[in-house]
Structures are given as structure tokens and as C-alpha cells.
Scaffold this active site. Sequence first.
Site, PDB file in Angstrom:
ATOM      1  N   LEU A  49     -42.549  38.042  31.044  1.00 31.83           N
ATOM      2  CA  LEU A  49     -41.674  38.572  30.011  1.00 31.83           C
ATOM      3  C   LEU A  49     -40.725  37.446  29.614  1.00 31.83           C
ATOM      4  O   LEU A  49     -40.175  36.769  30.484  1.00 31.83           O
ATOM      5  CB  LEU A  49     -40.857  39.765  30.533  1.00 31.83           C
ATOM      6  N   ASP A  50     -40.515  37.254  28.320  1.00 33.43           N
ATOM      7  CA  ASP A  50     -39.578  36.231  27.868  1.00 33.43           C
ATOM      8  C   ASP A  50     -38.167  36.555  28.363  1.00 33.43           C
ATOM      9  O   ASP A  50     -37.846  37.713  28.629  1.00 33.43           O
ATOM     10  CB  ASP A  50     -39.562  36.165  26.339  1.00 33.43           C
TER      11      ASP A  50
END
Length: 314
Positions: A49-50
Site C-alpha cells: 500500500l502506498d
Amino acid sequence: MRKQQFRRPKRPVHGILLLDKPLGMSSNQALQACRRLLQADKAGHTGSLDPLATGLLPLCFGEATKIAGLLLGSRKAYLARCQLGVTTATHDAEGEVVRTCPVPALDETQIRAALDGFVGRIRQVPPAYSALKRDGVPMYVRARRGEAVELAAREVDIHAIEYLGREGDCLQLRITCGSGTYIRALARDLGEKLGCGAHLTALRRLWVDPFHEPAMLTLPQLQARATTPSALDGLLLPVDAGLAAMPAVHLDADGSLALTQGRSVVPAKAPPVGQCRAYADDGRLLALAEQRADGRLHVVRGFNLPAPQGAASA
């Protein structure tokens, strides 16, 4: 003289932790923070996940790392907020603004029609600022160096996009998609389709197959309970929770021994053809296995898990 660093001892920990990843932290930073709390000797996450994103990040420890690849390829659902009229270098709020455009008068029918064009199997060009690698170097490293980054379009599956509403020039969306889909790229492409550009301003992962109603834990919750590393063990899901969507087959003692030795077996009660969970006679998860059309069960990936408490020893 170089000061010797103190290293905490590692211990075998097996299971899956459903972390609610905090804003501003990379997936690997979140993983390492939890690994330190558990003092786990082996750990891995199931797809990045960024830092901009929050929400479900399944973390695998010990023998659960053997199924991380399966979870990585699972369906996922997100809540996303897209800002129309502004395009950034990274296609999200962390990137430099590269273009602004007036947002045309768009009614709900036009927005929904544009969104419908992205549902199904589509071709999507990944962002230049991504963790994809070429010659071992992540694309975001090359992009930050100022190198020209050209990525080929690839097929991804977007199962559904729900239009939840609009606040000014921000659209609220709920997206269900397959592995490899970049929501940042979807925001970029939607903006181009609407003729004004767009970027992603917020993203939250809601679920990952098979964890559709995940009881997520935040990092502060884990830190508060980590009086000892083992104090967190009860918060881990068992390894087979990640295989819950697969049928189960239970073997007798002879079948358990044979499968442990890598031999195929004919189970007394065969599951449907395909992948399944194979359990030993003591109730222990023995393997991710495959039931073949010839009636024989073969190991795909074996697990070396301790016997359940109270199980009779040989």
C-alpha cells in the site's frame, strides 16, 4: 572501537495479522514495526500500500509467509477520493502538480458512464512512480533520478466501481479489483476521459480475499498490548485463515505421513478437483495441496507447523 549493536532475539511466530496500515508509512515500514513487536524471525506482507493509503494490510509471519503470494493475487476493495482538474507527477497527492484544467460541467450520468468504461478486463499503464522493477531497480527510483520511464500497458481486472458521490471537484468511489491494479492510474485515466485530468487524494483498502469483514488492528493498539512479544500471539489469525475459501481434506495417520514425505495420497473423502487445505490426523494444517482428476492428492506447499495443544504425540 565500534560500539556493538544489541539485537533482540528472534522467535518462531506463525500466523496472519490484519493490520490497519497508518497514513504516511510504507508497507515495509509497517511490517518491520510489527515484526519488532512480535520479535518474529520471518515476516512478509501481501502487496504494498502506498504511504498515502490506509487500511487492510495482511502481514504474514513464519509459515504463513508461504501463502503471501496467494493473498497478493486476491481480489481487493478500496474507498478512493479523486480530485478532478489537477494532474500530478505521481497521480496522487504526494506528487508535484504538473497540470491544472477547468473542470467541465459534468452531471452524474456522465460520470457514471465514464466509470463504467473502466469495469471489466482493461489495459492499464502503471504509474512511473511505482515499485515495479526493471533490471532490479524500482521505477520510482528511476523516475526520481529524472530518467525517462516508459511502462507497457498490462491487463488488470476491475470488477466494480461504485460512484458514492461528489463534493465540489472530488469524486468518492468504491472499487473492487484484482491483483496489479493501480488506483492512482485509474484516477489518472478517469481524469483524461473526463477531459480535465485528475489525481488520487485519499485511498483506503477495505478488504482482501478471503478477509471480507476484517477485524483490523492499528499500530498503536498493538504497541499498547505489546508488554511482551508473546502477548500479541493471540491476535494472530491461524495460517489456514488465509486459505479459508478453499475446501478442506482431513487425512488419517498413514495419509498424513505420506503427504509429509512428499508422496501423493488417495484421501478417503476426496475434495473437489483443485487446490485445497490438507490437515493431518492431529488437526494440524499440513499442506496447501491439489486434488487431481485421477483421485490423488499432491502437495503444492507444505507447512511445518507445531501440533495443536493437546494433540497426542507419536
